[in-house]
Design a protein around this motif. Structure first.
Motif, PDB file in Angstrom:
ATOM      1  N   ILE A  27       0.715  -1.237  -0.051  1.00 26.49           N
ATOM      2  CA  ILE A  27       0.058  -0.134  -0.054  1.00 26.49           C
ATOM      3  C   ILE A  27       0.859   1.073  -0.096  1.00 26.49           C
ATOM      4  CG2 ILE A  27      -1.647   1.298   1.292  1.00 26.49           C
ATOM      5  CD1 ILE A  27      -2.725  -1.267   2.263  1.00 26.49           C
ATOM      6  N   VAL A  28       1.835   1.321   0.976  1.00 20.53           N
ATOM      7  CA  VAL A  28       2.554   2.537   0.730  1.00 20.53           C
ATOM      8  C   VAL A  28       3.504   2.602  -0.231  1.00 20.53           C
ATOM      9  CG1 VAL A  28       4.769   3.444   1.876  1.00 20.53           C
ATOM     10  CG2 VAL A  28       3.106   2.259   3.331  1.00 20.53           C
ATOM     11  N   LYS A  29       4.094   1.726  -0.642  1.00 19.13           N
ATOM     12  CA  LYS A  29       4.847   1.719  -2.277  1.00 19.13           C
ATOM     13  C   LYS A  29       3.692   2.475  -3.193  1.00 19.13           C
ATOM     14  CE  LYS A  29       8.521  -1.843  -1.956  1.00 19.13           C
ATOM     15  NZ  LYS A  29       8.488  -3.155  -2.402  1.00 19.13           N
ATOM     16  N   SER A  30       2.444   1.896  -3.219  1.00 15.85           N
ATOM     17  CA  SER A  30       1.645   2.189  -4.299  1.00 15.85           C
ATOM     18  C   SER A  30       1.035   3.593  -4.279  1.00 15.85           C
ATOM     19  CB  SER A  30       0.239   1.327  -4.368  1.00 15.85           C
ATOM     20  OG  SER A  30       0.705  -0.059  -4.554  1.00 15.85           O
ATOM     21  N   LEU A  31       1.131   3.946  -2.962  1.00 11.98           N
ATOM     22  CA  LEU A  31       0.715   5.292  -2.849  1.00 11.98           C
ATOM     23  C   LEU A  31       1.594   6.506  -2.944  1.00 11.98           C
ATOM     24  CD1 LEU A  31      -1.579   5.222   0.401  1.00 11.98           C
ATOM     25  CD2 LEU A  31      -2.246   5.501  -2.076  1.00 11.98           C
ATOM     26  N   SER A  32       2.897   5.853  -3.359  1.00 12.46           N
ATOM     27  CA  SER A  32       3.989   7.078  -3.716  1.00 12.46           C
ATOM     28  C   SER A  32       3.656   7.700  -5.021  1.00 12.46           C
ATOM     29  CB  SER A  32       5.352   6.069  -3.877  1.00 12.46           C
ATOM     30  OG  SER A  32       5.388   5.223  -4.874  1.00 12.46           O
ATOM     31  N   VAL A  33       2.900   7.035  -5.925  1.00 12.91           N
ATOM     32  CA  VAL A  33       2.679   7.617  -7.022  1.00 12.91           C
ATOM     33  C   VAL A  33       1.412   8.516  -7.325  1.00 12.91           C
ATOM     34  CG1 VAL A  33       3.699   5.906  -8.497  1.00 12.91           C
ATOM     35  CG2 VAL A  33       1.380   5.747  -7.988  1.00 12.91           C
ATOM     36  N   GLY A  34       0.744   8.380  -6.176  1.00  5.55           N
ATOM     37  CA  GLY A  34      -0.595   9.351  -5.775  1.00  5.55           C
ATOM     38  C   GLY A  34      -1.664   8.664  -5.011  1.00  5.55           C
ATOM     39  N   GLU A  35      -2.546   9.552  -4.846  1.00  8.09           N
ATOM     40  CA  GLU A  35      -3.600   8.858  -3.901  1.00  8.09           C
ATOM     41  C   GLU A  35      -4.555   8.005  -4.556  1.00  8.09           C
ATOM     42  OE1 GLU A  35      -5.942  12.623  -2.872  1.00  8.09           O
ATOM     43  OE2 GLU A  35      -6.940  12.617  -4.823  1.00  8.09           O
ATOM     44  N   MET A  36      -5.121   7.013  -3.697  1.00  4.75           N
ATOM     45  CA  MET A  36      -6.148   6.156  -4.289  1.00  4.75           C
ATOM     46  C   MET A  36      -7.185   5.884  -3.188  1.00  4.75           C
ATOM     47  SD  MET A  36      -3.177   3.276  -5.362  1.00  4.75           S
ATOM     48  CE  MET A  36      -4.001   2.056  -6.163  1.00  4.75           C
ATOM     49  N   THR A  37      -8.440   5.336  -3.727  1.00  2.00           N
ATOM     50  CA  THR A  37      -9.392   4.908  -2.866  1.00  2.00           C
ATOM     51  C   THR A  37      -9.355   3.600  -2.456  1.00  2.00           C
ATOM     52  OG1 THR A  37     -10.563   4.042  -4.802  1.00  2.00           O
ATOM     53  CG2 THR A  37     -11.216   6.301  -4.558  1.00  2.00           C
ATOM     54  N   VAL A  38      -9.828   3.166  -1.374  1.00  2.00           N
ATOM     55  CA  VAL A  38     -10.040   1.860  -0.675  1.00  2.00           C
ATOM     56  C   VAL A  38     -10.251   0.896  -1.741  1.00  2.00           C
ATOM     57  CG1 VAL A  38     -10.958   0.283   0.950  1.00  2.00           C
ATOM     58  CG2 VAL A  38     -10.883   2.926   1.483  1.00  2.00           C
TER      59      VAL A  38
END
Length: 117
Positions: A27-38
């Motif tokens: 999750i942390v790695k994925s959010l490095s590119v921008g915000e996301m929904t659940v």
């Protein structure tokens, strides 16, 4: 040697525990590119939304993530991109240590130790 701050050590340990699960790390790695929904995070991790929500709550509680609500969606993002950059450096160091110790990414022996006593 400088005096240590037990509260700082506790905070650091809590943050490390928060990222100490494969899904939360993803999750942390994925959010490095921008915000996301659940929902987006759930699809990315192939985990149930309820499970993802628990992981997100833990990461947010540790101060790693922040959220904002827009309509029916809650968007999650990193609280600090500096944190991600430092985490990436730590993960790179862990990968190098694993290679030096002859281990693959799962921590299983990939190559027998060379030389040594």
């Amino acid at each position: 040697m400088a005096a240590t701050n037990p509260n700082l050590h506790e905070t650091q340990a809590e943050v490390l525990k928060a990222i100490g699960h494969p899904i939360r790390l993803m999750i942390v790695k994925s959010l490095s590119v921008g915000e996301m929904t659940v929902s987006q995070i759930s699809q990315l991790t192939a985990a149930e939304q309820s499970n993802v929500s628990r992981h997100l709550a833990l990461l947010k509680g540790a101060g790693i993530l922040r959220s904002r609500k827009a309509g029916l969606n809650v968007y999650y993002s990193l609280n600090s991109h500096e944190f991600h950059d430092n985490l990436r450096g730590l993960l790179d160091s862990i990968a190098r240590l694993a290679l030096m110790n002859g281990q693959d990414r799962r921590g299983l022996s990939a190559v027998p130790p060379s030389g040594g006593c």
